[in-house]
Design an enzyme around this catalytic site. Structure first.
Site, PDB file in Angstrom:
ATOM      1  CE1 TYR A 218      -1.078   7.795  10.027  1.00  0.00           C
ATOM      2  CE2 TYR A 218      -0.484   5.601   8.720  1.00  0.00           C
ATOM      3  CZ  TYR A 218      -0.377   6.915   9.083  1.00  0.00           C
ATOM      4  OH  TYR A 218       0.500   7.822   8.077  1.00  0.00           O
TER       5      TYR A 218
ATOM      6  N   PRO B  63       0.838  -1.069  -0.161  1.00  0.00           N
ATOM      7  CG  PRO B  63       0.009  -0.996   1.985  1.00  0.00           C
ATOM      8  CD  PRO B  63       0.922  -1.942   1.472  1.00  0.00           C
TER       9      PRO B  63
ATOM     10  N   GLY C  74       7.239  -1.873  -2.290  1.00  0.00           N
ATOM     11  CA  GLY C  74       6.495  -0.788  -2.288  1.00  0.00           C
ATOM     12  C   GLY C  74       7.150  -0.057  -3.312  1.00  0.00           C
ATOM     13  NE  ARG C  75      10.912   2.563   0.213  1.00  0.00           N
ATOM     14  CZ  ARG C  75      11.613   2.549   1.276  1.00  0.00           C
ATOM     15  NH1 ARG C  75      12.142   3.641   1.556  1.00  0.00           N
ATOM     16  NH2 ARG C  75      12.016   1.344   1.925  1.00  0.00           N
TER      17      ARG C  75
HETATM   18  C1  FNR Z   1       4.066   3.916   2.333  1.00  0.00           C
HETATM   19  N1  FNR Z   1       3.828   2.797   3.202  1.00  0.00           N
HETATM   20  C2  FNR Z   1       2.367   2.965   3.389  1.00  0.00           C
HETATM   21  N2  FNR Z   1       2.107   1.911   4.211  1.00  0.00           N
HETATM   22  C3  FNR Z   1       0.701   1.678   4.627  1.00  0.00           C
HETATM   23  O1  FNR Z   1       0.405   0.696   5.288  1.00  0.00           O
HETATM   24  N3  FNR Z   1      -0.530   2.177   3.752  1.00  0.00           N
HETATM   25  C4  FNR Z   1       0.088   3.241   3.075  1.00  0.00           C
HETATM   26  O2  FNR Z   1      -0.568   4.070   2.462  1.00  0.00           O
HETATM   27  C5  FNR Z   1       1.490   3.548   2.806  1.00  0.00           C
HETATM   28  N4  FNR Z   1       1.816   4.693   1.970  1.00  0.00           N
HETATM   29  C6  FNR Z   1       3.344   4.769   1.752  1.00  0.00           C
HETATM   30  C7  FNR Z   1       3.626   5.780   0.885  1.00  0.00           C
HETATM   31  C8  FNR Z   1       4.873   5.852   0.400  1.00  0.00           C
HETATM   32  C9  FNR Z   1       5.345   6.831  -0.631  1.00  0.00           C
HETATM   33  C10 FNR Z   1       5.857   5.080   0.941  1.00  0.00           C
HETATM   34  C11 FNR Z   1       7.191   5.237   0.603  1.00  0.00           C
HETATM   35  C12 FNR Z   1       5.594   3.999   1.958  1.00  0.00           C
HETATM   36  C13 FNR Z   1       4.711   1.921   3.582  1.00  0.00           C
HETATM   37  C14 FNR Z   1       5.081   0.809   2.496  1.00  0.00           C
HETATM   38  O3  FNR Z   1       3.656  -0.064   2.330  1.00  0.00           O
HETATM   39  C15 FNR Z   1       5.972  -0.169   2.466  1.00  0.00           C
HETATM   40  O4  FNR Z   1       5.734  -0.775   3.799  1.00  0.00           O
HETATM   41  C16 FNR Z   1       7.352   0.691   2.659  1.00  0.00           C
HETATM   42  O5  FNR Z   1       7.551   1.408   1.500  1.00  0.00           O
HETATM   43  C17 FNR Z   1       8.506  -0.333   2.529  1.00  0.00           C
HETATM   44  O6  FNR Z   1       8.472  -1.184   1.318  1.00  0.00           O
HETATM   45  P1  FNR Z   1       9.469  -1.066   0.307  1.00  0.00           P
HETATM   46  O7  FNR Z   1       9.095   0.558  -0.352  1.00  0.00           O
HETATM   47  O8  FNR Z   1      10.773  -0.975   0.919  1.00  0.00           O
HETATM   48  O9  FNR Z   1       9.388  -2.381  -0.669  1.00  0.00           O
HETATM   49  C1  8K6 Z   2       1.529  13.303   2.207  1.00  0.00           C
HETATM   50  C2  8K6 Z   2       2.112  12.218   2.180  1.00  0.00           C
HETATM   51  C3  8K6 Z   2       1.624  11.120   3.280  1.00  0.00           C
HETATM   52  C4  8K6 Z   2       2.262   9.958   3.323  1.00  0.00           C
HETATM   53  C5  8K6 Z   2       1.688   8.997   4.332  1.00  0.00           C
HETATM   54  C6  8K6 Z   2       2.074   7.584   4.406  1.00  0.00           C
HETATM   55  C7  8K6 Z   2       3.276   7.204   4.890  1.00  0.00           C
HETATM   56  C8  8K6 Z   2       4.556   7.906   4.119  1.00  0.00           C
HETATM   57  C9  8K6 Z   2       5.836   7.678   4.328  1.00  0.00           C
HETATM   58  C10 8K6 Z   2       6.511   8.504   5.302  1.00  0.00           C
HETATM   59  C11 8K6 Z   2       7.786   8.098   5.672  1.00  0.00           C
HETATM   60  C12 8K6 Z   2       7.956   7.495   6.981  1.00  0.00           C
HETATM   61  C13 8K6 Z   2       9.317   7.276   7.592  1.00  0.00           C
HETATM   62  C14 8K6 Z   2       9.463   6.433   8.577  1.00  0.00           C
HETATM   63  C15 8K6 Z   2      10.561   6.050   8.715  1.00  0.00           C
HETATM   64  C16 8K6 Z   2      10.947   5.066   9.897  1.00  0.00           C
HETATM   65  C17 8K6 Z   2      12.441   4.330   9.693  1.00  0.00           C
HETATM   66  C18 8K6 Z   2      12.601   3.541  10.619  1.00  0.00           C
END
Ligand code: FNR
Ligand code: 8K6
Length: 347
Positions: A178, A25, A316-317
């Site tokens: 959350y 997600p 994800g990314r």
């Molecule tokens: C996320 N992640 C995230 N997790 C979740 O449960 N709901 C969400 O809507 C989001 N949104 C989100 C946005 C962006 C831009 C990032 C980078 C990450 C976390 C994501 O699902 C995942 O756990 C992490 O990105 C780690 O996986 P990768 O990216 O290392 O494969």
């Molecule tokens: C406006 C964008 C809102 C996105 C919300 C969802 C989560 C986005 C990812 C943000 C990064 C969080 C980083 C936490 C890093 C912890 C490392 C141990």
């Protein structure tokens, strides 16, 4: 024998995935101002239908669930119709898709809706809304028992709406600091009633939501994402482990589609989890289908699945950077590296 991650995987009697690679997600903040998915979102998800299962970006269950701009919803008929276009396009390309159901609890901001910011306890988070830094977080209202009943019912309603919108199932967002996660951690839950103080009480909200969603759409279409180790919008407490030690066997009894550990880097270890990583801790306590996630490459995921550390991988990314991730892996082609600038556009 080594497991082929690109071969089909039977999740249960209802759902078979064409491979073990899930799209994690990913919040993109690109819905329209009525929180309806756009045509760009239809195309973005349809391009990723080669994955075994797409998990949608977190999607809010009702107005006060919102903490970020332009996150999609699943509570109006317009939103349901918007998602139907997405799921139709994904299905037309041979994919499957779950909706991630979201309420941000104390990370909500009244800029986005009228009414209270609800959380287990009146304990705020520090800081401000990403991308709207002028909006600082406020101290939430501790949810009353009636508020809690309403929230549980609204998760179930959103799950029903998801099925109406053509999703193959739902993933309840119980992770990343959350609302549901706030009930599960001592730093955010100081309630003195049946939703606080003991592992059983602190698990109650998560289990009530899970049971209500199962009653609405069936256990085979219900999944849950959790983060036992606190790392985002939450601080660690050494008592947290006991909550998850209670919760995991309870979840196992529900025979969910899968359990998903939400984390950015699954090599992160947590003191509160006795030095374990997220997937190590979940695997030790949960025997059902487990999804790993967090900075995995296809190769490192294959190794982890072959070592029985989890059953499926969410990516994800790399899937933001490579819509054709599965084809590239299958053909041995090089992947485009992810960079944060890619978040500016839906490609
Ligand atoms: C996320 N992640 C995230 N997790 C979740 O449960 N709901 C969400 O809507 C989001 N949104 C989100 C946005 C962006 C831009 C990032 C980078 C990450 C976390 C994501 O699902 C995942 O756990 C992490 O990105 C780690 O996986 P990768 O990216 O290392 O494969
Ligand atoms: C406006 C964008 C809102 C996105 C919300 C969802 C989560 C986005 C990812 C943000 C990064 C969080 C980083 C936490 C890093 C912890 C490392 C141990």
């Amino acid at each position: 024998m080594t497991t082929d991650l690109l071969a089909p995987f039977k999740l249960n009697n209802t759902i078979e995935l064409k491979n073990r690679v899930l799209m994690a997600p990913l919040t993109r903040c690109m819905a329209d101002d009525n929180l309806v998915p756009t045509q760009d979102m239809v195309e973005y998800y349809a391009r990723r239908a080669e994955t075994g299962l797409i998990i949608s970006e977190a999607t809010i269950i009702r107005p006060d669930a919102q903490g970020y701009p332009n996150t999609p919803g699943l509570f109006t008929s317009e939103q349901i119709q918007g998602w139907k276009k997405v799921t139709d396009a994904v299905h037309a390309n041979g994919g499957k898709m779950f909706a991630q159901l979201w309420h941000v609890g104390r990370v909500a901001h009244p800029h986005f809706f009228d009414g209270d910011v609800l959380a287990p306890s009146a304990i705020g988070v520090e800081g401000s809304v990403p991308r709207m830094r002028e909006l600082t977080y406020i101290t939430p209202k501790a949810a009353t028992i009636d508020d809690i009943k309403g929230l549980v019912a609204d998760y179930a309603k959103a799950a029903e709406n998801a099925i109406e919108a053509g999703f193959d199932g739902v993933e309840i967002h119980g992770a990343n600091g959350y609302l549901i996660d706030q009930f599960l951690h001592y730093a955010a839950n100081t309630r003195s009633d049946e939703y606080g103080q003991t592992p059983e009480n602190m698990s109650r909200f998560a289990l009530e939501v899970t049971d209500a969603v199962i009653a609405a759409v069936g256990n085979e279409r219900t999944a849950l994402r959790v983060t036992p180790g606190a790392y985002f919008n939450m601080s660690e407490d050494s008592r947290d482990k006991a909550v998850f030690d209670y919760l995991l066997p309870e979840l196992e009894k529900r025979d969910l589609a899968y359990l998903h550990g939400g984390i950015f880097d699954d090599s992160t270890t947590f003191e509160s989890l006795e030095g374990k990583t997220t997937s190590e801790f979940l695997r030790a306590g949960y025997k059902g289908t487990l999804v790993g996630v967090g900075s995995y490459s296809f190769e490192s995921a294959k190794e982890a699945i072959n070592d029985a550390k989890f059953d499926l991988i969410a990516i994800g990314r790399p899937l933001i950077a490579n819509p054709d991730y599965i084809s590239k892996i299958a053909n041995g082609e090089e992947l485009v590296p992810y960079s944060d600038e890619m978040l500016a556009e839906l490609k």
